[in-house]
Design a protein around this motif. Structure first.
Motif, PDB file in Angstrom:
ATOM      1  N   VAL A 177     -82.004  54.828  51.020  1.00  0.00           N
ATOM      2  CA  VAL A 177     -82.923  55.896  50.598  1.00  0.00           C
ATOM      3  C   VAL A 177     -84.142  55.879  51.519  1.00  0.00           C
ATOM      4  CG1 VAL A 177     -82.167  55.704  48.190  1.00  0.00           C
ATOM      5  CG2 VAL A 177     -84.184  54.420  48.962  1.00  0.00           C
ATOM      6  N   GLY A 178     -84.895  56.968  51.517  1.00  0.00           N
ATOM      7  CA  GLY A 178     -86.132  57.010  52.282  1.00  0.00           C
ATOM      8  C   GLY A 178     -87.186  56.117  51.637  1.00  0.00           C
ATOM      9  N   ASP A 179     -88.134  55.636  52.451  1.00  0.00           N
ATOM     10  CA  ASP A 179     -89.124  54.696  51.902  1.00  0.00           C
ATOM     11  C   ASP A 179     -90.102  55.360  50.941  1.00  0.00           C
ATOM     12  OD1 ASP A 179     -90.628  56.136  53.697  1.00  0.00           O
ATOM     13  OD2 ASP A 179     -91.154  54.423  54.970  1.00  0.00           O
ATOM     14  N   GLN A 180     -90.073  56.702  50.824  1.00  0.00           N
ATOM     15  CA  GLN A 180     -90.901  57.405  49.856  1.00  0.00           C
ATOM     16  C   GLN A 180     -90.092  57.878  48.654  1.00  0.00           C
ATOM     17  OE1 GLN A 180     -94.271  57.493  50.310  1.00  0.00           O
ATOM     18  NE2 GLN A 180     -93.736  56.227  52.097  1.00  0.00           N
ATOM     19  N   HIS A 181     -88.822  57.535  48.628  1.00  0.00           N
ATOM     20  CA  HIS A 181     -87.955  57.950  47.520  1.00  0.00           C
ATOM     21  C   HIS A 181     -88.332  57.178  46.263  1.00  0.00           C
ATOM     22  CE1 HIS A 181     -84.229  58.480  45.162  1.00  0.00           C
ATOM     23  NE2 HIS A 181     -83.963  59.517  45.964  1.00  0.00           N
ATOM     24  N   PRO A 182     -88.207  57.803  45.060  1.00  0.00           N
ATOM     25  CA  PRO A 182     -88.540  57.104  43.812  1.00  0.00           C
ATOM     26  C   PRO A 182     -87.788  55.784  43.625  1.00  0.00           C
ATOM     27  CG  PRO A 182     -88.294  59.447  43.422  1.00  0.00           C
ATOM     28  CD  PRO A 182     -87.890  59.225  44.830  1.00  0.00           C
ATOM     29  N   LEU A 183     -86.606  55.643  44.228  1.00  0.00           N
ATOM     30  CA  LEU A 183     -85.828  54.414  44.083  1.00  0.00           C
ATOM     31  C   LEU A 183     -86.133  53.375  45.169  1.00  0.00           C
ATOM     32  CD1 LEU A 183     -82.326  55.911  43.164  1.00  0.00           C
ATOM     33  CD2 LEU A 183     -83.866  54.662  41.631  1.00  0.00           C
ATOM     34  N   ALA A 184     -87.083  53.657  46.023  1.00  0.00           N
ATOM     35  CA  ALA A 184     -87.338  52.782  47.164  1.00  0.00           C
ATOM     36  C   ALA A 184     -87.762  51.378  46.758  1.00  0.00           C
ATOM     37  CB  ALA A 184     -88.392  53.405  48.076  1.00  0.00           C
ATOM     38  N   THR A 185     -88.298  51.225  45.567  1.00  0.00           N
ATOM     39  CA  THR A 185     -88.748  49.896  45.129  1.00  0.00           C
ATOM     40  C   THR A 185     -87.680  49.151  44.341  1.00  0.00           C
ATOM     41  OG1 THR A 185     -89.703  50.885  43.132  1.00  0.00           O
ATOM     42  CG2 THR A 185     -91.161  50.618  45.053  1.00  0.00           C
ATOM     43  N   ALA A 186     -86.545  49.830  44.087  1.00  0.00           N
ATOM     44  CA  ALA A 186     -85.464  49.186  43.335  1.00  0.00           C
ATOM     45  C   ALA A 186     -84.721  48.205  44.238  1.00  0.00           C
ATOM     46  CB  ALA A 186     -84.512  50.238  42.780  1.00  0.00           C
ATOM     47  N   LYS A 187     -84.016  47.268  43.634  1.00  0.00           N
ATOM     48  CA  LYS A 187     -83.247  46.275  44.378  1.00  0.00           C
ATOM     49  C   LYS A 187     -81.743  46.504  44.242  1.00  0.00           C
ATOM     50  CE  LYS A 187     -86.914  43.988  45.690  1.00  0.00           C
ATOM     51  NZ  LYS A 187     -87.361  44.024  47.110  1.00  0.00           N
ATOM     52  N   ARG A 188     -81.324  46.858  43.021  1.00  0.00           N
ATOM     53  CA  ARG A 188     -79.895  47.014  42.737  1.00  0.00           C
ATOM     54  C   ARG A 188     -79.698  48.317  41.961  1.00  0.00           C
ATOM     55  NH1 ARG A 188     -77.240  41.924  42.549  1.00  0.00           N
ATOM     56  NH2 ARG A 188     -75.973  42.562  40.765  1.00  0.00           N
ATOM     57  N   ILE A 189     -78.505  48.870  42.076  1.00  0.00           N
ATOM     58  CA  ILE A 189     -78.273  50.157  41.432  1.00  0.00           C
ATOM     59  C   ILE A 189     -76.785  50.374  41.211  1.00  0.00           C
ATOM     60  CG2 ILE A 189     -78.017  51.538  43.532  1.00  0.00           C
ATOM     61  CD1 ILE A 189     -79.808  53.648  42.141  1.00  0.00           C
ATOM     62  N   ASP A 190     -76.468  51.099  40.135  1.00  0.00           N
ATOM     63  CA  ASP A 190     -75.119  51.609  39.938  1.00  0.00           C
ATOM     64  C   ASP A 190     -75.042  52.991  40.573  1.00  0.00           C
ATOM     65  OD1 ASP A 190     -73.943  49.515  38.267  1.00  0.00           O
ATOM     66  OD2 ASP A 190     -75.403  50.176  36.750  1.00  0.00           O
ATOM     67  N   LEU A 191     -73.925  53.307  41.216  1.00  0.00           N
ATOM     68  CA  LEU A 191     -73.808  54.611  41.859  1.00  0.00           C
ATOM     69  C   LEU A 191     -73.979  55.752  40.859  1.00  0.00           C
ATOM     70  CD1 LEU A 191     -70.996  54.358  44.580  1.00  0.00           C
ATOM     71  CD2 LEU A 191     -73.443  54.759  44.895  1.00  0.00           C
ATOM     72  N   ALA A 192     -73.540  55.544  39.622  1.00  0.00           N
ATOM     73  CA  ALA A 192     -73.666  56.608  38.624  1.00  0.00           C
ATOM     74  C   ALA A 192     -75.119  57.025  38.425  1.00  0.00           C
ATOM     75  CB  ALA A 192     -73.048  56.152  37.301  1.00  0.00           C
ATOM     76  N   GLN A 193     -76.057  56.130  38.729  1.00  0.00           N
ATOM     77  CA  GLN A 193     -77.470  56.444  38.566  1.00  0.00           C
ATOM     78  C   GLN A 193     -77.970  57.477  39.582  1.00  0.00           C
ATOM     79  OE1 GLN A 193     -78.398  51.810  38.052  1.00  0.00           O
ATOM     80  NE2 GLN A 193     -80.245  53.031  37.835  1.00  0.00           N
ATOM     81  N   VAL A 194     -77.237  57.660  40.658  1.00  0.00           N
ATOM     82  CA  VAL A 194     -77.669  58.619  41.689  1.00  0.00           C
ATOM     83  C   VAL A 194     -76.693  59.800  41.792  1.00  0.00           C
ATOM     84  CG1 VAL A 194     -78.970  56.955  43.032  1.00  0.00           C
ATOM     85  CG2 VAL A 194     -76.524  57.209  43.458  1.00  0.00           C
ATOM     86  N   SER A 195     -75.979  60.034  40.701  1.00  0.00           N
ATOM     87  CA  SER A 195     -74.985  61.124  40.730  1.00  0.00           C
ATOM     88  C   SER A 195     -75.617  62.493  40.952  1.00  0.00           C
ATOM     89  CB  SER A 195     -74.171  61.122  39.429  1.00  0.00           C
ATOM     90  OG  SER A 195     -75.033  61.312  38.305  1.00  0.00           O
ATOM     91  N   ASP A 196     -76.882  62.643  40.621  1.00  0.00           N
ATOM     92  CA  ASP A 196     -77.552  63.937  40.803  1.00  0.00           C
ATOM     93  C   ASP A 196     -78.283  64.053  42.145  1.00  0.00           C
ATOM     94  OD1 ASP A 196     -76.715  64.790  38.304  1.00  0.00           O
ATOM     95  OD2 ASP A 196     -78.484  63.985  37.283  1.00  0.00           O
ATOM     96  N   GLU A 197     -78.222  63.033  42.962  1.00  0.00           N
ATOM     97  CA  GLU A 197     -78.934  63.049  44.240  1.00  0.00           C
ATOM     98  C   GLU A 197     -78.186  63.896  45.286  1.00  0.00           C
ATOM     99  OE1 GLU A 197     -81.798  61.694  45.202  1.00  0.00           O
ATOM    100  OE2 GLU A 197     -82.286  60.565  43.382  1.00  0.00           O
TER     101      GLU A 197
END
Length: 303
Positions: A177-197
């Protein structure tokens, strides 16, 4: 104009003819070639039958190369020279130590996996030569099928039953993700969490895109792809510009491209496995067979 009939002329007929043209003496030439005089005479007769004219003028037991024979001798010498050069060149290509291996590979493996394998292999066969051809996965497999490359490094595993595919390397995939993206501070993620991206991705013929599509399907969504590209560095740049997010392999050692952050994907199977592909039905040359043996014996490479 080439005659339609076939006279049974052989390469050795040309060799013997050139030798006879030098001496113009049947007995001496036959002895030098370690053949009988009738055998030499039959070879000359085959050539004369093929060309439709006498190549020597005969006066009693003496031979003299005539003007037709002069033409045939000049061309035969060139033909024999080319055949000798071809034999030497093919022999060098087939030498297990210094022969040529034609290797097709998915382009993104060219920055790390291909150089690593070649470097390690050349420690065993320092004179080995490689012809490299990069491209998307579908194109690389087609090169293998058509015989324009001997072996290939590709991902994912092909479905073709006639292709043998041996895993040789694994590299984890990350959400970028871009360093200004809301998820930029996250460490781990499920792909389902970005299904709307919005996603940026390689074109469908690329193996990485096929892996990405399968991961998204497994996570229960079809990604909204806003930009398709043909090179991974382009995707990094697009992510940094805010065009979308992407699923990409971990980059080679060093800092991430400026303006990007990567997140660990918790979904199982978020990995790209590179495999070494060969055609089951193809008889391999000695240098190719040796390289195949080296790769198959190599421990799995993990990034």
């Amino acid at each position: 104009m080439r005659r339609a009939h076939h006279s049974g002329m052989e390469i050795r007929d040309l060799e013997w003819f050139v030798a006879l043209a030098e001496t113009e003496q049947v007995t001496r030439t036959a002895e030098g070639l370690h053949i009988t005089q009738p055998t030499l005479s039959r070879a000359v007769n085959r050539l004369e039958k093929h060309f439709g004219t006498s190549l020597f003028d005969r006066t009693g037991k003496r031979l003299r190369l005539n003007r037709y024979g002069e033409v045939v001798r000049a061309h035969a010498a060139r033909v024999l020279g080319e055949i000798d050069a071809a034999e030497q060149r093919v022999g060098a290509m087939l030498d297990p130590q210094s022969g040529v291996v034609s290797l097709g590979f998915v382009t993104s493996f060219g920055s790390w996996l291909v150089p690593r394998l070649m470097q390690e292999y050349r420690q065993q066969a320092a004179s080995a030569q490689f012809l490299l051809e990069g491209g998307p996965a579908d194109a690389v497999l087609e090169m293998l099928r058509q015989g324009s490359v001997d072996v290939a490094i590709c991902s994912p595993k092909p479905r073709d039953e006639d292709i043998h595919w041996h895993p040789i390397a694994e590299e984890p995939l990350r959400l970028v993700v871009g360093d200004q993206h809301p998820l930029a501070t996250a460490k781990r993620i499920d792909l389902a969490q970005v299904s709307d991206e919005d996603f940026v991705a390689l074109r469908p013929e690329f193996g990485l895109r096929q892996i990405f599509d399968a991961l998204c399907a497994k996570a229960g969504f079809a990604p909204a792809i806003v930009v398709e590209a043909t090179e991974i560095p382009t995707l990094w740049g697009l992510v940094a510009s805010g065009a979308g997010v992407a699923v990409l392999p971990v980059p080679t050692p060093g800092p991430l491209p400026k303006g990007t952050k990567q997140l660990f994907i918790k979904d199982s199977g978020a990995v790209r496995t590179a495999g070494f592909a060969t055609l089951r039905t193809r008889r391999q040359s000695p240098p190719v067979a040796r390289f195949i043996e080296f790769v198959h014996d190599h421990p799995l490479i993990k990034r």
